[in-house]
Design a protein around this motif. Structure first.
Motif, PDB file in Angstrom:
ATOM      1  N   GLU A 178       0.889  -1.167   0.000  1.00 56.70           N
ATOM      2  CA  GLU A 178       0.000   0.000   0.000  1.00 56.70           C
ATOM      3  C   GLU A 178       0.917   1.204   0.000  1.00 56.70           C
ATOM      4  O   GLU A 178       1.674   1.423   0.921  1.00 56.70           O
ATOM      5  CB  GLU A 178      -0.887  -0.009   1.249  1.00 56.70           C
ATOM      6  N   GLN A 179       0.854   1.952  -1.076  1.00 60.27           N
ATOM      7  CA  GLN A 179       1.860   2.979  -1.294  1.00 60.27           C
ATOM      8  C   GLN A 179       1.809   4.101  -0.286  1.00 60.27           C
ATOM      9  O   GLN A 179       2.792   4.748  -0.021  1.00 60.27           O
ATOM     10  CB  GLN A 179       1.679   3.584  -2.691  1.00 60.27           C
ATOM     11  N   ASN A 180       0.616   4.348   0.209  1.00 63.43           N
ATOM     12  CA  ASN A 180       0.564   5.429   1.181  1.00 63.43           C
ATOM     13  C   ASN A 180      -0.189   4.968   2.409  1.00 63.43           C
ATOM     14  O   ASN A 180      -1.244   5.485   2.746  1.00 63.43           O
ATOM     15  CB  ASN A 180      -0.037   6.677   0.573  1.00 63.43           C
ATOM     16  N   LEU A 209       0.289   5.424   5.356  1.00 61.14           N
ATOM     17  CA  LEU A 209       0.245   6.304   6.520  1.00 61.14           C
ATOM     18  C   LEU A 209      -0.588   7.553   6.272  1.00 61.14           C
ATOM     19  O   LEU A 209      -0.522   8.514   7.018  1.00 61.14           O
ATOM     20  CB  LEU A 209       1.675   6.676   6.932  1.00 61.14           C
ATOM     21  N   SER A 210      -1.397   7.516   5.241  1.00 60.13           N
ATOM     22  CA  SER A 210      -2.350   8.586   5.001  1.00 60.13           C
ATOM     23  C   SER A 210      -3.674   8.181   5.646  1.00 60.13           C
ATOM     24  O   SER A 210      -4.159   7.077   5.413  1.00 60.13           O
ATOM     25  CB  SER A 210      -2.541   8.771   3.495  1.00 60.13           C
ATOM     26  N   HIS A 211      -4.244   9.050   6.447  1.00 62.00           N
ATOM     27  CA  HIS A 211      -5.513   8.725   7.098  1.00 62.00           C
ATOM     28  C   HIS A 211      -6.546   8.292   6.062  1.00 62.00           C
ATOM     29  O   HIS A 211      -7.216   7.266   6.214  1.00 62.00           O
ATOM     30  CB  HIS A 211      -6.078   9.956   7.835  1.00 62.00           C
ATOM     31  N   TYR A 212      -6.689   9.108   5.042  1.00 63.96           N
ATOM     32  CA  TYR A 212      -7.744   8.831   4.070  1.00 63.96           C
ATOM     33  C   TYR A 212      -7.511   7.489   3.386  1.00 63.96           C
ATOM     34  O   TYR A 212      -8.401   6.648   3.328  1.00 63.96           O
ATOM     35  CB  TYR A 212      -7.825   9.941   3.028  1.00 63.96           C
ATOM     36  N   ASN A 213      -6.299   7.293   2.856  1.00 61.42           N
ATOM     37  CA  ASN A 213      -6.012   6.041   2.156  1.00 61.42           C
ATOM     38  C   ASN A 213      -6.225   4.845   3.067  1.00 61.42           C
ATOM     39  O   ASN A 213      -6.800   3.835   2.674  1.00 61.42           O
ATOM     40  CB  ASN A 213      -4.566   6.031   1.641  1.00 61.42           C
ATOM     41  N   ARG A 254       3.866   4.941  15.539  1.00 62.37           N
ATOM     42  CA  ARG A 254       5.303   4.697  15.569  1.00 62.37           C
ATOM     43  C   ARG A 254       5.698   4.001  16.856  1.00 62.37           C
ATOM     44  O   ARG A 254       5.102   4.246  17.899  1.00 62.37           O
ATOM     45  CB  ARG A 254       6.045   6.027  15.496  1.00 62.37           C
ATOM     46  N   ASP A 268       3.445   9.254  16.217  1.00 60.05           N
ATOM     47  CA  ASP A 268       3.084   9.547  14.827  1.00 60.05           C
ATOM     48  C   ASP A 268       2.564   8.292  14.133  1.00 60.05           C
ATOM     49  O   ASP A 268       2.549   7.205  14.718  1.00 60.05           O
ATOM     50  CB  ASP A 268       4.295  10.131  14.100  1.00 60.05           C
ATOM     51  N   HIS A 269       2.162   8.453  12.897  1.00 56.75           N
ATOM     52  CA  HIS A 269       1.549   7.343  12.154  1.00 56.75           C
ATOM     53  C   HIS A 269       2.522   6.184  12.025  1.00 56.75           C
ATOM     54  O   HIS A 269       3.706   6.391  11.753  1.00 56.75           O
ATOM     55  CB  HIS A 269       1.142   7.797  10.747  1.00 56.75           C
ATOM     56  N   ASN A 316      10.159   0.942   7.063  1.00 51.62           N
ATOM     57  CA  ASN A 316       9.820   2.313   7.441  1.00 51.62           C
ATOM     58  C   ASN A 316      10.056   2.580   8.916  1.00 51.62           C
ATOM     59  O   ASN A 316       9.711   3.658   9.412  1.00 51.62           O
ATOM     60  CB  ASN A 316       8.355   2.612   7.104  1.00 51.62           C
TER      61      ASN A 316
END
Lengths: 422, 518
Positions: free
Chosen positions: A132-134, A136-140, A343, A353-354, A384
């Motif tokens: 999943e490329q993103n 750490l994006s809330h929306y994604n 984290r 953090d995310h 990551n």
């Protein structure tokens, strides 16, 4: 084929004055064995590491979660002594003071009680895959959890629970209902879920003033069915008609059980109370959605997360006790989901953090209590620098889809090995 | 009706009742402006004004028909020369005494009232857009003086240069608190602001072609604009800032400040987007980072697409995005870049194609109704909070300054998520509270001024019988309406409608699906 929501509803509205749901009194209700799933979104990305603490890794945990100069009252790491009363093992029968494997956060007394019943599954290391490329994006992340897909493009896929229940007629109110606002989770390929703003007792029309209220009500009814002058107007009209058509049914279920003794200590209680009333009333709804926010604890986490976790556990207890008192708990399964974990290390704002892997809860009479999956390592992280996942989130969804009578492969596009918590 | 914590708190903390009502002047008509260059139809003007203002009363629509859309735009873009007096915003911030709870409502109401009454409508509409884009919650910030400053910055730059706006917002105390950059220190960087400054505020997640389509890599997956490593490094770049508040200082203008602490700045090499960055250590690091983000190649299509999604269509075609993104890039250094982009949006041949194609935002629905009818507001000092307009905006799902998520109240391109069964029934209640309200009522915040409305009807239609009132309301709220809707409303009004019947007709029309669209 991915269909944008409005095109579904626009087509329905264009066909004439039709409700989106099967209103016929002869509509099929949930049979006594069919699973009813209640999905609770913990909005913002709950910190799994401070929800379930791995006791054998406590030293690493403490180091990661303690900044250089921890201030009184804002420390993120829990003291080991505070975790003793809420410790638990994979074998749920082991009492807290004898347990050595995990511990719930100190505020989660109610959750510890639920674990003792043998009906709570704690699934460690759940998360979005690195592909999943993103992540750490809330929306994604939330879209992924609600649709069961990853790398979602510009057009939103349907929700996995909506798709699973697409062919289920449910009762007069359909097969799905959200008490937590519009949610992609309940949008299938054919239907969109009913949304009720708690308390359901107020699900109705509040009229404007006039000299003749009967005329007013009649005029409103006629306006609601006049063909709209635009597609967007038709969309609004379709929803409005559905809402108006459903008022009587919602009020019927609201009146069956006022649940006036249901404890209302949080917004989640309001949502779960109405869900409980619909279940007790045999509304035939099989999929529900609720949500609470506040989990995006980038700063001063100690001032927010403990209370939210306490609320979660207590609300589940309140919900289960009410259903049990009405002999309506047997087929009800509750699951939690959240954007992502946090984290491993605390930041200087006494928050996190995310991050990556998290913990998921599934609770109900049909659930095999205990823990699933080893706790992620607190010394070896993913590329990551986050906790590694054991289970792709879709693996958890797959087990639930099968429990709902669907096919994980059909809904998610892939097969997953059964985890076995249900 | 949903009981919010705020409503319960308000009732507990404040027990004032309204002693007198102070009528605030109805919105003055827009003055005729320079000779038109085109003769738009009435429906075109009504549509245009719904998109780029909070709608307009019929008289104002007539005025813009006469002067032309281009002239209206030009005048609005020269907002400094439009008289903006007459709202409670003028008495802020001195009215925000010490950041106590009642001041939250004072601030919110002043901003909402301004949106209803101001003649600087284009600026106000873009203010709403940027408040959505740079969504910050008053609940997190906790200080209305800090939010007032934030709102002022947004408003002042709403039609200006985007890079300037982005940098200004990034240095605001409200933003630093909201996204935790106020404790972002070199020894333990906080990634929140770094991530969102890219994901939400400038480039977006995915690298875009000028037409908004994804640039794709091997395997056909979209390319991303930044990696987790970039986020971590950008976070290091923006370390060292703090918001300093003096709790003993009751002056809302001097109570807080944003300061830079060099000792807290990351002390090492910083590399993101594939190269080492010369991040300044003199307190201008945020400007340095945001200035670069503002001009990255993905920013133009990302921002252009979002503007189109909020103002024109939820699904803008590639050609429209390309046209607007191109203008965005060309005007990147212009002080009134955003105004120029808005003009390009309106002048594009596709603009009028999307007539009535989107649901209104909930706040547009309410604020628009009050502008068009006309609505009156109590002076804030006389308002009983439990019945306030803010409570109604909360019930309809869009209380300004309390965004539901970092995407504000809905994600760009998904305003229809605000339309659901629960929301539409709640809408009936909100609109009932507004249309049923009587002036000087004990629990009145906002009401529709029927006497003023009747004066306007007389001026426009020559009288106030049921047909004349009906024609005026239908023109104002639904661009005239279909024949069946006209017949229904006029039938409801009867021959000689009294105030109750007129209020009822307004409620019916405000709930009509044809009103709910832009």
């Amino acid at each position: 084929m991915l269909i944008k929501r409005r095109k579904i509803l626009g087509a329905g509205a264009a066909l004439g004055v039709t409700s989106l749901y099967c209103n016929a009194m002869a509509a099929e209700e949930a049979s006594s064995n069919e699973t009813i799933l209640v999905s609770i979104l913990l909005n913002g990305g709950n910190d799994g590491l401070n929800t379930v603490v791995p006791l054998p890794q406590y030293g690493h945990y403490y180091k990661l979660r303690t900044p250089a100069t921890p201030p009184t009252g804002l420390a993120v790491a829990y003291d080991e002594a505070d975790l003793e009363l809420l410790a638990f093992n994979s074998d749920y029968k082991v009492p807290a003071l004898s347990a050595t494997e995990f511990a719930f956060a100190p505020s989660m007394l109610a959750m510890r009680d639920l674990y003792t019943t043998g009906k709570l599954a704690v699934i460690n290391g759940v998360g979005l895959p690195l592909t999943e490329q993103n992540a750490l994006s809330h929306y994604n992340a939330v879209v992924d959890w609600l649709t069961g897909q990853i790398n979602v493009g510009a057009t939103l896929p349907a929700g996995w629970l909506g798709v699973t229940l697409d062919k289920v007629n449910g009762g007069a109110l359909g097969a799905t209902a959200s008490l937590g606002g519009t949610t992609q989770l309940l949008i299938g390929k054919a239907k969109q879920g009913l949304v009720i703003n708690p308390p359901m007792d107020y699900f109705g029309i509040s009229y404007g003033i006039s000299d003749n209220q009967a005329n007013m009500a009649d005029a409103f009814k006629r306006i609601a069915v006049l063909p709209a002058a635009s597609t967007a107007g038709s969309f609004d009209q379709g929803i409005l008609q559905t809402a108006v058509d459903d008022i009587a049914s919602v009020k019927h279920y609201a009146n069956i059980n006022k649940a006036s003794d249901y404890p209302l200590e949080s917004w989640l209680d309001y949502q779960l109370r109405d869900i409980a009333r619909l279940i007790v009333g045999h509304a035939g709804i099989r999929g529900y959605f609720a949500q609470i926010g506040g989990f995006d604890t980038h700063s001063q986490q100690a001032l927010q997360q403990p209370a939210l976790l306490a609320q979660l556990g207590q609300s589940l207890v309140n919900f289960y006790e009410f259903l049990s008192s009405k002999n309506a708990a047997t087929n009800v399964v509750v699951m939690t989901m959240t954007d992502f974990g946090r984290r491993p290390n605390v930041n200087l704002n006494f928050g996190t953090d995310h991050g990556g892997a998290n913990v998921a809860f599934v609770f109900g009479d049909k659930v095999h209590g205990g823990t699933y999956g080893a706790y992620p390592s607190l010394t070896h992280f993913d590329p990551n620098g986050n906790l590694k996942i054991n289970y792709d989130f879709r693996n958890v969804l797959s087990d639930l889809i099968y429990a709902m009578g669907g096919s994980g492969k059909d809904v998610l596009g892939e097969s997953y090995k059964k985890i076995g918590f249900i | 009706m949903r009981q919010t914590v705020r409503a319960i708190l308000a009732g507990a903390l404040l027990g004032t009742s309204i002693l007198t009502s102070v009528a605030v002047a109805a919105p003055p008509a827009i003055s005729p402006i320079a000779a038109p260059t085109a003769s738009p139809t009435r429906a075109q003007v009504q549509y245009f004004l719904r998109r780029f203002s909070f709608s307009a009363a019929p008289e104002d629509v007539t005025a813009v028909q006469g002067s032309g859309i281009a002239a209206w735009l030009a005048a609005q873009e020269d907002w400094q020369n439009i008289n903006d007096s007459g709202t409670e915003l003028e008495t802020l911030p001195t009215a925000l005494v010490n950041g106590s709870y009642p001041d939250f409502q004072i601030f919110e109401r002043a901003v909402v009232q301004h949106m209803i009454l101001t003649n600087r409508q284009l600026q106000a509409k873009l203010e709403l857009h940027w408040l959505d884009h740079f969504a910050v919650s008053l609940a997190s910030v906790g200080d209305p003086a800090i939010m007032y400053h934030y709102d002022q910055t947004i408003r002042a730059n709403a039609l200006g240069n985007f890079s300037t706006l982005l940098q200004a917002v990034g240095n605001e105390a409200a933003m630093l608190i909201w996204l935790s950059n106020n404790y972002n220190s070199g020894s333990a960087p906080n990634e929140n602001f770094a991530r969102e400054s890219m994901q939400l505020y400038s480039t977006g997640i995915y690298d875009l072609n000028i037409d908004g389509s994804y640039k794709k890599g091997t395997g056909g997956l979209p390319l991303v604009n930044y990696s987790q490593k970039d986020v971590a490094q950008v976070a290091r770049a923006m370390t060292g800032y703090g918001v300093v508040v003096d709790p003993n200082n009751n002056n809302p203008q001097t109570r807080f400040s944003v300061q830079y602490f060099p000792g807290n700045h990351y002390n090492g090499s910083i590399a993101y987007f594939g190269r080492t960055q010369p991040v300044p250590t003199d307190g201008t690091a945020i400007n340095f980072v945001l200035g670069e983000l503002a001009t990255r190649s993905a920013t133009a299509p990302f921002e252009a697409k979002e503007l189109l999604q909020r103002f024109v269509t939820e699904d803008p075609p590639a050609s429209y995005i390309s046209d607007i993104a191109t203008v965005w890039e060309k005007t990147a250094k212009d002080p009134n870049q955003i105004a120029e982009v808005i003009t390009a949006i309106v002048n594009n041949p596709l603009f009028f194609k999307y007539y009535n194609s989107m649901p209104k935002q909930p706040a547009e629905l309410v604020i628009g109704a009050l502008r068009q009818m006309p609505g009156m507001m109590q002076a804030t000092a006389n308002v009983t909070p439990g019945s306030s307009l803010l409570y109604e905006l909360n019930n309809i799902g869009q209380e300004l300054f309390y965004p539901a998520t970092v995407f504000s109240f809905y994600r760009p391109g998904d305003v229809e998520s605000t339309v659901n069964t629960g929301a539409l029934l709640a809408r009936t209640g909100v609109l009932a509270n507004i249309t049923n309200a009587q002036p000087s009522g004990a629990y009145t915040d906002t009401w529709i001024d029927i006497p003023t409305l009747l004066t306007r009807v007389t001026n426009a239609e020559g009288g106030t019988d049921g047909v004349q009132v009906g024609d005026y309301l239908l023109d104002a709220l639904v661009d005239g309406g279909s024949p069946k809707l006209q017949s229904l409303i006029k039938g409801f009004l009867g021959k000689s409608p009294n105030a109750n019947q007129i209020s009822g007709a307004i409620w019916l029309l405000l709930n009509a699906p044809d009103y709910a669209v832009n």
